[in-house]
Scaffold this active site. Structure first.
Site, PDB file in Angstrom:
ATOM      1  N   GLU A 126      -3.466  -1.804   5.719  1.00  0.00           N
ATOM      2  CA  GLU A 126      -4.451  -1.621   4.648  1.00  0.00           C
ATOM      3  C   GLU A 126      -5.845  -1.464   5.248  1.00  0.00           C
ATOM      4  O   GLU A 126      -6.121  -1.970   6.348  1.00  0.00           O
ATOM      5  CB  GLU A 126      -4.409  -2.854   3.722  1.00  0.00           C
TER       6      GLU A 126
ATOM      7  N   ASN B 286      -0.326  -0.394  -7.070  1.00  0.00           N
ATOM      8  CA  ASN B 286      -0.039  -1.650  -6.353  1.00  0.00           C
ATOM      9  C   ASN B 286      -0.468  -2.822  -7.226  1.00  0.00           C
ATOM     10  O   ASN B 286      -1.555  -2.786  -7.825  1.00  0.00           O
ATOM     11  CB  ASN B 286      -0.841  -1.676  -5.041  1.00  0.00           C
ATOM     12  N   GLU B 287       0.358  -3.834  -7.294  1.00  0.00           N
ATOM     13  CA  GLU B 287       0.035  -5.044  -8.066  1.00  0.00           C
ATOM     14  C   GLU B 287      -0.672  -4.689  -9.378  1.00  0.00           C
ATOM     15  O   GLU B 287      -1.789  -5.135  -9.658  1.00  0.00           O
ATOM     16  CB  GLU B 287      -0.781  -6.039  -7.214  1.00  0.00           C
TER      17      GLU B 287
ATOM     18  N   TYR C 218       4.332 -13.989  -1.014  1.00  0.00           N
ATOM     19  CA  TYR C 218       3.728 -14.566   0.189  1.00  0.00           C
ATOM     20  C   TYR C 218       4.107 -16.032   0.297  1.00  0.00           C
ATOM     21  O   TYR C 218       4.230 -16.721  -0.728  1.00  0.00           O
ATOM     22  CB  TYR C 218       2.195 -14.440   0.116  1.00  0.00           C
TER      23      TYR C 218
ATOM     24  N   GLU D 116       5.460  -6.440   0.207  1.00  0.00           N
ATOM     25  CA  GLU D 116       4.470  -7.356   0.797  1.00  0.00           C
ATOM     26  C   GLU D 116       5.136  -8.717   0.929  1.00  0.00           C
ATOM     27  O   GLU D 116       5.551  -9.314  -0.069  1.00  0.00           O
ATOM     28  CB  GLU D 116       3.202  -7.456  -0.054  1.00  0.00           C
TER      29      GLU D 116
ATOM     30  N   GLN E  95       0.365  -8.119   7.456  1.00  0.00           N
ATOM     31  CA  GLN E  95       0.152  -6.708   7.703  1.00  0.00           C
ATOM     32  C   GLN E  95       0.277  -6.446   9.207  1.00  0.00           C
ATOM     33  O   GLN E  95       0.310  -7.390   9.975  1.00  0.00           O
ATOM     34  CB  GLN E  95      -1.213  -6.276   7.187  1.00  0.00           C
TER      35      GLN E  95
HETATM   36  O1  AHR Z   1      -2.101  -8.064   1.766  1.00  0.00           O
HETATM   37  C1  AHR Z   1      -3.298  -8.470   1.197  1.00  0.00           C
HETATM   38  C2  AHR Z   1      -3.331  -8.247  -0.307  1.00  0.00           C
HETATM   39  O2  AHR Z   1      -2.375  -9.052  -0.916  1.00  0.00           O
HETATM   40  C3  AHR Z   1      -2.976  -6.857  -0.766  1.00  0.00           C
HETATM   41  O3  AHR Z   1      -4.062  -5.996  -0.732  1.00  0.00           O
HETATM   42  C4  AHR Z   1      -2.538  -7.087  -2.187  1.00  0.00           C
HETATM   43  O4  AHR Z   1      -1.597  -6.146  -2.626  1.00  0.00           O
HETATM   44  C5  AHR Z   1      -1.984  -8.497  -2.164  1.00  0.00           C
HETATM   45  O5  AHR Z   1      -2.471  -9.266  -3.185  1.00  0.00           O
END
Ligand code: AHR
Length: 512
Positions: free
Chosen positions: A44, A192-193, A261, A316, A365
Site C-alpha cells: 500500500e 476495499n473495506e 488482523y 488482509e 504488508q
Molecule cells: O493494512 C493497513 C490498513 O488496514 C488497510 O489500509 C486497510 O484496508 C485496513 O484497515
C-alpha cells in the site's frame, strides 16, 4: 497393565518437559489443491512500503535498482516466491485516482495521503511502475479499484488501460505512455473495506454498488478473464458475507474478501518486540481464531454456493502492534519477532486446511508496514522471521493438501488454553510430501508422533526456525539472529514419524 505402563511413560516424558501430541496424515483422502495465491502479499502507499521500501526512484540513489525498484528486495521476494501482490491499498485505494500516476513523472500531480500520515504523495510510483515491477518479480498483480471516491467510468477505464490490446481510448493512452502491450491483469478488487474507510456503506448498499461496478469491468482479454473480488467482511461480521452472497449474482463475483488482523485490543495494541507472555498469548488467540472465522464464513457461502465457485480471499491478515518508538504513528512500522513467525506458520496451516474455499490471501504488508517480510533502512535490508516462514512454506504452493487429524496438548496461560501444535501437510507434483509444524508453546518442547497413512516415505529431512526467546528478531546490526537451520529432530520408522519440536519453533519437513 500395558495402559498403565504407557501412562507412566507419558507422565515421565512430560516431567522431562516434552509434551506428547498425536497426528494422522490421511494422504489417501487428499482432494484439494493449496492454491499458491494464498501466499500473496500486499503493498500500500503507506509509510515506507512503496517509497524507500520497494521504490527508490531512478535518479539520486546509490541503492541498486531496476527501473527504480530495489534490487535487494526484488531478489528476496523472488526467492520467497511471491505469487501475487495487491496494490495500491488498503484504505489508500479508495482515494486513489489512477490517472494521477501515469505519464511523465514531472507532470504528475501531488496529492495528500489523507489516511496515512498526511504526507505528500507525488504519484511517481503509478500503474506502469507497479505492473512492470510485478513482471520483474514474476508475480501476478492484484489491483484494488477505487469505489469509495471514484466512479464507475474511472474503474472501467483502468481495466481498459491495462488490459485492452486493440484500438481504444485507454489502450491508445497507454501506448502514448510507452506500453505497447497490455499487461493482462486478472485480479481486481472492487473497493476495499466498504464497511469502513472505503465509504462506511451498509452491506445491502455495497452489494448494489458492486453489481454496478462489476457490470462495466469488461473482459478485454480472454486469457486473463477478470477475477473480481468484492470488498469483504471485517473479521466476524458474518452478516456482511451473508448479504453479499445473497444479493450479488454469482456470475459476476469470483471472490469475496475477508480481513482479520491479530490485534490484542485496538486501543492498546502492545509493543511489537518487547511484549509480555500474556500479550503473546492474546495475539495467538486472535491468530488461531482465523480457523473458526473461515469455517463460519464458509458455512454461509456454502448455503448460497454449494459448489464453492466463489473463492474466499483473505486479502488482509497478520499481526498489528504499536508502531516502533519515535516513528510516525501513521506509518505502521513495527518490528517482527518469533511471535510473528509462529503466527504466520499457524495461519498458513489454517489456510491449507480450508484450501477448498480459501484460494487467495494477502499478508499485510510486504515491506516496512505491519507484519512485513522485509524491513529496509536506507541502503540496508533485513529479512524478518515472517519472511523465513513464508520461504520455508513455499513448498506447499499448488501442492495437494493432505487432511490431518490431530490430538494436541494445550499451551496454558493462567486459566486459558490454546492448542500447542499446529500441523499441515501436502504432496507436490513430484510426489514429495511436506509437513509443516508450529509449536505455539513458548515454554515447552513438544514431541509429535505422526501416523503417515498412504505415504511411502523412505527418508526425512527438514528445516527449523527457532530462537531462545519469542521476542527475538533481526535488526540492521544483527540481521541473522533468527534464520532457518537444518532440523535433525525427526526420525522415520516405517509409517511413523517422530518429531521433537523445540519450544517457540516452526519446522518444515520433507519426506521422500
Ligand atoms: O493494512 C493497513 C490498513 O488496514 C488497510 O489500509 C486497510 O484496508 C485496513 O484497515
Amino acid at each position: 497393565m500395558k495402559k498403565i505402563i504407557t501412562l507412566v511413560a507419558l507422565a515421565c516424558l512430560s516431567l522431562q518437559g516434552i509434551a506428547q501430541n498425536e497426528v494422522t496424515i490421511n494422504a489417501d483422502q487428499a482432494k484439494h489443491q493449496i492454491n499458491k495465491h494464498i501466499y500473496g502479499h500486499f503493498a500500500e502507499h503507506l509509510g515506507a512500503c512503496i517509497y524507500g521500501g520497494l521504490y527508490v526512484g531512478e535518479s539520486n540513489t546509490k541503492i541498486p535498482h531496476v527501473n527504480g525498484v530495489r534490487k535487494d528486495v526484488i531478489e528476496a521476494l523472488k526467492k520467497m516466491k511471491i505469487p501475487n501482490l495487491r496494490w495500491p491499498g488498503g484504505c489508500f485505494a479508495d482515494t486513489y485516482h489512477w490517472k494521477d500516476g501515469i505519464g511523465p513523472k514531472a507532470q504528475r500531480p501531488s496529492i495528500v495521503n489523507a489516511w496515512w500520515g498526511g504526507v505528500t504523495e507525488d504519484n511517481s510510483f503509478g500503474t506502469h511502475d507497479f505492473l512492470n515491477m510485478c513482471k520483474e518479480l514474476g508475480t501476478e498483480p492484484y489491483l484494488a479499484g477505487n469505489v469509495g471516491s471514484g466512479t464507475v467510468k474511472e474503474l472501467a477505464d483502468w481495466v481498459q488501460y491495462v488490459n485492452h490490446n486493440g484500438v481504444s481510448p485507454m489502450a491508445n493512452l497507454r501506448k502514448e505512455n510507452g506500453a505497447e502491450k497490455a499487461w493482462g491483469v486478472k485480479y481486481w478488487g472492487v473497493g476495499n473495506e466498504a464497511w469502513g474507510c472505503g465509504g462506511n456503506m451498509r452491506a445491502e448498499y455495497y452489494a448494489n454498488i458492486y453489481r454496478q461496478y462489476a457490470t462495466f469491468m469488461t473482459n478485454w482479454d480472454n486469457d486473463s478473464k477478470l477475477f473480481r473480488i468484492a470488498s469483504g467482511a471485517n473479521s466476524n461480521d458474518f452478516n456482511w458475507t451473508e448479504v453479499l452472497m445473497r444479493d450479488i449474482p454469482h456470475n459476476m463475483l469470483e471472490g469475496i474478501a475477508l480481513h482479520h488482523y491479530s490485534v490484542i485490543d485496538w486501543g492498546k495494541k502492545g509493543p511489537a518486540a518487547t511484549f509480555t507472555e500474556e500479550q503473546y498469548f492474546k495475539t495467538m488467540q486472535q491468530a488461531l481464531f482465523m480457523d473458526e472465522l473461515i469455517q463460519k464464513h464458509t458455512d454461509i457461502m456454502d448455503k448460497y454456493d454449494p459448489k464453492k465457485k466463489v473463492a474466499l480471499v483473505v486479502d488482509e491478515w497478520g499481526g498489528w502492534y504499536e508502531v516502533e518508538p519515535n516513528t510516525n504513528p501513521g506509518f505502521l512500522y513495527q518490528q517482527n519477532t518469533m511471535r510473528d513467525a509462529i503466527l504466520a506458520g499457524a495461519t498458513l496451516n489454517i489456510f491449507h486446511k480450508h484450501a477448498e474455499r480459501v484460494r487467495m490471501a494477502n499478508l499485510a504488508q510486504v515491506v516496512n508496514v505491519l507484519q512485513a517480510v522485509v524491513l529496509t533502512n536506507g541502503e540496508k535490508m533485513i529479512l524478518t522471521p515472517t519472511y523465513h516462514v513464508l520461504e520455508m512454506y513455499n513448498v506447499h504452493q499448488d501442492a495437494t493438501n493432505l487432511p490431518i487429524e490431530i490430538k494436541t496438548n494445550s499451551y496454558t496461560y493462567g486459566t486459558e488454553k490454546l492448542p500447542a501444535v499446529s500441523v499441515s501437510a501436502s504432496k507436490d507434483k513430484a510426489g514429495v510430501v511436506h509437513i509443516s509444524l508450529t509449536n505455539v508453546d513458548i515454554n515447552k518442547a513438544q514431541e509429535v508422533s505422526i501416523n503417515l497413512k498412504g505415504i511411502a516415505g523412505k527418508s526425512v529431512t527438514g528445516r527449523v526456525l527457532t530462537s531462545a526467546k519469542v521476542q527475538d528478531h533481526n535488526t540492521f546490526d544483527q540481521p541473522e539472529k533468527v534464520k532457518p537451520t537444518v532440523f535433525s529432530g525427526a526420525t522415520l520408522t516405517g509409517s511413523t514419524l517422530k518429531v521433537k519440536l523445540p519450544a517457540t519453533s516452526v519446522v518444515v519437513l520433507e519426506l521422500k
